[in-house]
Scaffold this motif. Structure first.
Motif, PDB file in Angstrom:
ATOM      1  N   ALA A  80       8.409 -11.332 -10.938  1.00  0.00           N
ATOM      2  CA  ALA A  80       8.706 -11.717  -9.554  1.00  0.00           C
ATOM      3  C   ALA A  80       8.806 -10.504  -8.623  1.00  0.00           C
ATOM      4  O   ALA A  80       8.338 -10.536  -7.482  1.00  0.00           O
ATOM      5  CB  ALA A  80       9.990 -12.533  -9.496  1.00  0.00           C
ATOM      6  N   GLN A  81       9.406  -9.426  -9.108  1.00  0.00           N
ATOM      7  CA  GLN A  81       9.566  -8.217  -8.299  1.00  0.00           C
ATOM      8  C   GLN A  81       8.204  -7.648  -7.888  1.00  0.00           C
ATOM      9  O   GLN A  81       7.989  -7.260  -6.743  1.00  0.00           O
ATOM     10  CB  GLN A  81      10.370  -7.180  -9.080  1.00  0.00           C
ATOM     11  CG  GLN A  81      10.665  -5.913  -8.312  1.00  0.00           C
ATOM     12  CD  GLN A  81      11.460  -4.937  -9.159  1.00  0.00           C
ATOM     13  OE1 GLN A  81      11.431  -4.973 -10.381  1.00  0.00           O
ATOM     14  NE2 GLN A  81      12.172  -4.049  -8.492  1.00  0.00           N
ATOM     15  N   MET A  82       7.274  -7.638  -8.814  1.00  0.00           N
ATOM     16  CA  MET A  82       5.928  -7.146  -8.510  1.00  0.00           C
ATOM     17  C   MET A  82       5.189  -8.126  -7.600  1.00  0.00           C
ATOM     18  O   MET A  82       4.465  -7.717  -6.695  1.00  0.00           O
ATOM     19  CB  MET A  82       5.124  -6.912  -9.785  1.00  0.00           C
ATOM     20  CG  MET A  82       5.603  -5.714 -10.580  1.00  0.00           C
ATOM     21  SD  MET A  82       4.557  -5.389 -12.005  1.00  0.00           S
ATOM     22  CE  MET A  82       3.218  -4.497 -11.208  1.00  0.00           C
ATOM     23  N   ARG A  83       5.356  -9.422  -7.833  1.00  0.00           N
ATOM     24  CA  ARG A  83       4.719 -10.427  -6.972  1.00  0.00           C
ATOM     25  C   ARG A  83       5.175 -10.264  -5.527  1.00  0.00           C
ATOM     26  O   ARG A  83       4.374 -10.419  -4.605  1.00  0.00           O
ATOM     27  CB  ARG A  83       5.019 -11.835  -7.470  1.00  0.00           C
ATOM     28  CG  ARG A  83       4.218 -12.222  -8.680  1.00  0.00           C
ATOM     29  CD  ARG A  83       4.311 -13.738  -8.923  1.00  0.00           C
ATOM     30  NE  ARG A  83       3.571 -14.090 -10.093  1.00  0.00           N
ATOM     31  CZ  ARG A  83       2.274 -14.354 -10.110  1.00  0.00           C
ATOM     32  NH1 ARG A  83       1.576 -14.282  -9.020  1.00  0.00           N
ATOM     33  NH2 ARG A  83       1.674 -14.680 -11.238  1.00  0.00           N
ATOM     34  N   ALA A  84       6.448  -9.967  -5.344  1.00  0.00           N
ATOM     35  CA  ALA A  84       6.970  -9.783  -3.988  1.00  0.00           C
ATOM     36  C   ALA A  84       6.297  -8.601  -3.298  1.00  0.00           C
ATOM     37  O   ALA A  84       5.916  -8.683  -2.127  1.00  0.00           O
ATOM     38  CB  ALA A  84       8.483  -9.597  -4.029  1.00  0.00           C
ATOM     39  N   ILE A  85       6.132  -7.511  -4.020  1.00  0.00           N
ATOM     40  CA  ILE A  85       5.461  -6.335  -3.442  1.00  0.00           C
ATOM     41  C   ILE A  85       4.002  -6.672  -3.142  1.00  0.00           C
ATOM     42  O   ILE A  85       3.478  -6.328  -2.073  1.00  0.00           O
ATOM     43  CB  ILE A  85       5.555  -5.123  -4.396  1.00  0.00           C
ATOM     44  CG1 ILE A  85       7.014  -4.690  -4.565  1.00  0.00           C
ATOM     45  CG2 ILE A  85       4.715  -3.957  -3.873  1.00  0.00           C
ATOM     46  CD1 ILE A  85       7.242  -3.703  -5.693  1.00  0.00           C
ATOM     47  N   ILE A  86       3.349  -7.353  -4.055  1.00  0.00           N
ATOM     48  CA  ILE A  86       1.952  -7.753  -3.865  1.00  0.00           C
ATOM     49  C   ILE A  86       1.814  -8.617  -2.619  1.00  0.00           C
ATOM     50  O   ILE A  86       0.889  -8.448  -1.825  1.00  0.00           O
ATOM     51  CB  ILE A  86       1.420  -8.479  -5.122  1.00  0.00           C
ATOM     52  CG1 ILE A  86       1.268  -7.469  -6.265  1.00  0.00           C
ATOM     53  CG2 ILE A  86       0.111  -9.205  -4.839  1.00  0.00           C
ATOM     54  CD1 ILE A  86       1.051  -8.100  -7.631  1.00  0.00           C
ATOM     55  N   ARG A  87       2.750  -9.522  -2.417  1.00  0.00           N
ATOM     56  CA  ARG A  87       2.732 -10.402  -1.247  1.00  0.00           C
ATOM     57  C   ARG A  87       2.932  -9.607   0.038  1.00  0.00           C
ATOM     58  O   ARG A  87       2.214  -9.798   1.017  1.00  0.00           O
ATOM     59  CB  ARG A  87       3.808 -11.476  -1.407  1.00  0.00           C
ATOM     60  CG  ARG A  87       3.635 -12.660  -0.540  1.00  0.00           C
ATOM     61  CD  ARG A  87       4.586 -13.824  -0.868  1.00  0.00           C
ATOM     62  NE  ARG A  87       5.773 -13.537  -1.638  1.00  0.00           N
ATOM     63  CZ  ARG A  87       5.912 -13.758  -2.945  1.00  0.00           C
ATOM     64  NH1 ARG A  87       4.924 -14.246  -3.652  1.00  0.00           N
ATOM     65  NH2 ARG A  87       7.031 -13.484  -3.566  1.00  0.00           N
ATOM     66  N   VAL A  88       3.890  -8.689   0.036  1.00  0.00           N
ATOM     67  CA  VAL A  88       4.196  -7.900   1.226  1.00  0.00           C
ATOM     68  C   VAL A  88       3.017  -7.034   1.647  1.00  0.00           C
ATOM     69  O   VAL A  88       2.735  -6.890   2.843  1.00  0.00           O
ATOM     70  CB  VAL A  88       5.465  -7.031   0.996  1.00  0.00           C
ATOM     71  CG1 VAL A  88       5.620  -5.967   2.062  1.00  0.00           C
ATOM     72  CG2 VAL A  88       6.700  -7.915   0.947  1.00  0.00           C
ATOM     73  N   VAL A  89       2.316  -6.454   0.697  1.00  0.00           N
ATOM     74  CA  VAL A  89       1.193  -5.573   1.028  1.00  0.00           C
ATOM     75  C   VAL A  89      -0.136  -6.335   1.084  1.00  0.00           C
ATOM     76  O   VAL A  89      -1.194  -5.727   1.197  1.00  0.00           O
ATOM     77  CB  VAL A  89       1.098  -4.355   0.082  1.00  0.00           C
ATOM     78  CG1 VAL A  89       2.320  -3.475   0.230  1.00  0.00           C
ATOM     79  CG2 VAL A  89       0.911  -4.785  -1.355  1.00  0.00           C
ATOM     80  N   ASP A  90      -0.052  -7.663   1.009  1.00  0.00           N
ATOM     81  CA  ASP A  90      -1.198  -8.549   1.200  1.00  0.00           C
ATOM     82  C   ASP A  90      -2.323  -8.303   0.191  1.00  0.00           C
ATOM     83  O   ASP A  90      -3.495  -8.186   0.549  1.00  0.00           O
ATOM     84  CB  ASP A  90      -1.731  -8.422   2.633  1.00  0.00           C
ATOM     85  CG  ASP A  90      -2.587  -9.600   3.049  1.00  0.00           C
ATOM     86  OD1 ASP A  90      -2.406 -10.693   2.472  1.00  0.00           O
ATOM     87  OD2 ASP A  90      -3.454  -9.418   3.927  1.00  0.00           O
ATOM     88  N   LEU A  91      -1.950  -8.231  -1.093  1.00  0.00           N
ATOM     89  CA  LEU A  91      -2.938  -8.038  -2.149  1.00  0.00           C
ATOM     90  C   LEU A  91      -3.148  -9.293  -2.997  1.00  0.00           C
ATOM     91  O   LEU A  91      -3.840  -9.246  -4.018  1.00  0.00           O
ATOM     92  CB  LEU A  91      -2.518  -6.884  -3.070  1.00  0.00           C
ATOM     93  CG  LEU A  91      -2.563  -5.497  -2.469  1.00  0.00           C
ATOM     94  CD1 LEU A  91      -1.990  -4.486  -3.440  1.00  0.00           C
ATOM     95  CD2 LEU A  91      -3.985  -5.128  -2.081  1.00  0.00           C
ATOM     96  N   GLU A  92      -2.566 -10.403  -2.581  1.00  0.00           N
ATOM     97  CA  GLU A  92      -2.637 -11.620  -3.384  1.00  0.00           C
ATOM     98  C   GLU A  92      -4.075 -12.082  -3.657  1.00  0.00           C
ATOM     99  O   GLU A  92      -4.378 -12.565  -4.738  1.00  0.00           O
ATOM    100  CB  GLU A  92      -1.863 -12.753  -2.724  1.00  0.00           C
ATOM    101  CG  GLU A  92      -0.379 -12.511  -2.700  1.00  0.00           C
ATOM    102  CD  GLU A  92       0.355 -13.521  -1.846  1.00  0.00           C
ATOM    103  OE1 GLU A  92       1.252 -14.173  -2.384  1.00  0.00           O
ATOM    104  OE2 GLU A  92       0.014 -13.634  -0.646  1.00  0.00           O
ATOM    105  N   THR A  93      -4.962 -11.908  -2.684  1.00  0.00           N
ATOM    106  CA  THR A  93      -6.332 -12.356  -2.884  1.00  0.00           C
ATOM    107  C   THR A  93      -7.180 -11.322  -3.613  1.00  0.00           C
ATOM    108  O   THR A  93      -8.225 -11.647  -4.140  1.00  0.00           O
ATOM    109  CB  THR A  93      -7.006 -12.684  -1.534  1.00  0.00           C
ATOM    110  OG1 THR A  93      -6.965 -11.543  -0.690  1.00  0.00           O
ATOM    111  CG2 THR A  93      -6.307 -13.855  -0.863  1.00  0.00           C
TER     112      THR A  93
END
Length: 98
Positions: A80-93
């Motif tokens: 979850a901690q990494m997912r949050a960072i990924i979401r904030v920096v817009d790398l989800e796609t």
């Protein structure tokens, strides 16, 4: 300093420990060659106890390395901690996840 380590089981690369600026540099050196011989590599991140932005940068670098060698990666069990960072920096796609 808490270090991270990797182990390989077939096409699965399991990452364990803490991903920080120190451990990421060491992991990069030890894993670079793994992308040369495996068409699809699943990277299991369920063993990550803690990560900062350096851990996410490592995922992006692994993806670049795999694509450069025309390999596919799939990141599984991202904490979850990494997912949050990924979401904030817009790398989800950008990052292929399962």
């Amino acid at each position: 300093m808490t270090s991270a380590r990797v182990s390989r089981d077939g096409d699965i690369l399991r990452v364990q420990g803490e991903l920080n600026f120190d451990s990421v540099a060491e992991l990069w050196e030890t894993t670079e060659a793994l992308f040369a011989d495996t068409p699809l590599l699943r990277i299991d991140l369920s063993g990550i106890s803690r990560s900062n932005s350096a851990g996410v940068a490592l995922l992006v670098q692994w993806l670049r390395q795999a694509r450069r060698r025309q390999r596919e990666l799939l990141f599984v069990d991202i904490p979850a901690q990494m997912r949050a960072i990924i979401r904030v920096v817009d790398l989800e796609t950008l990052l292929p996840t399962a």
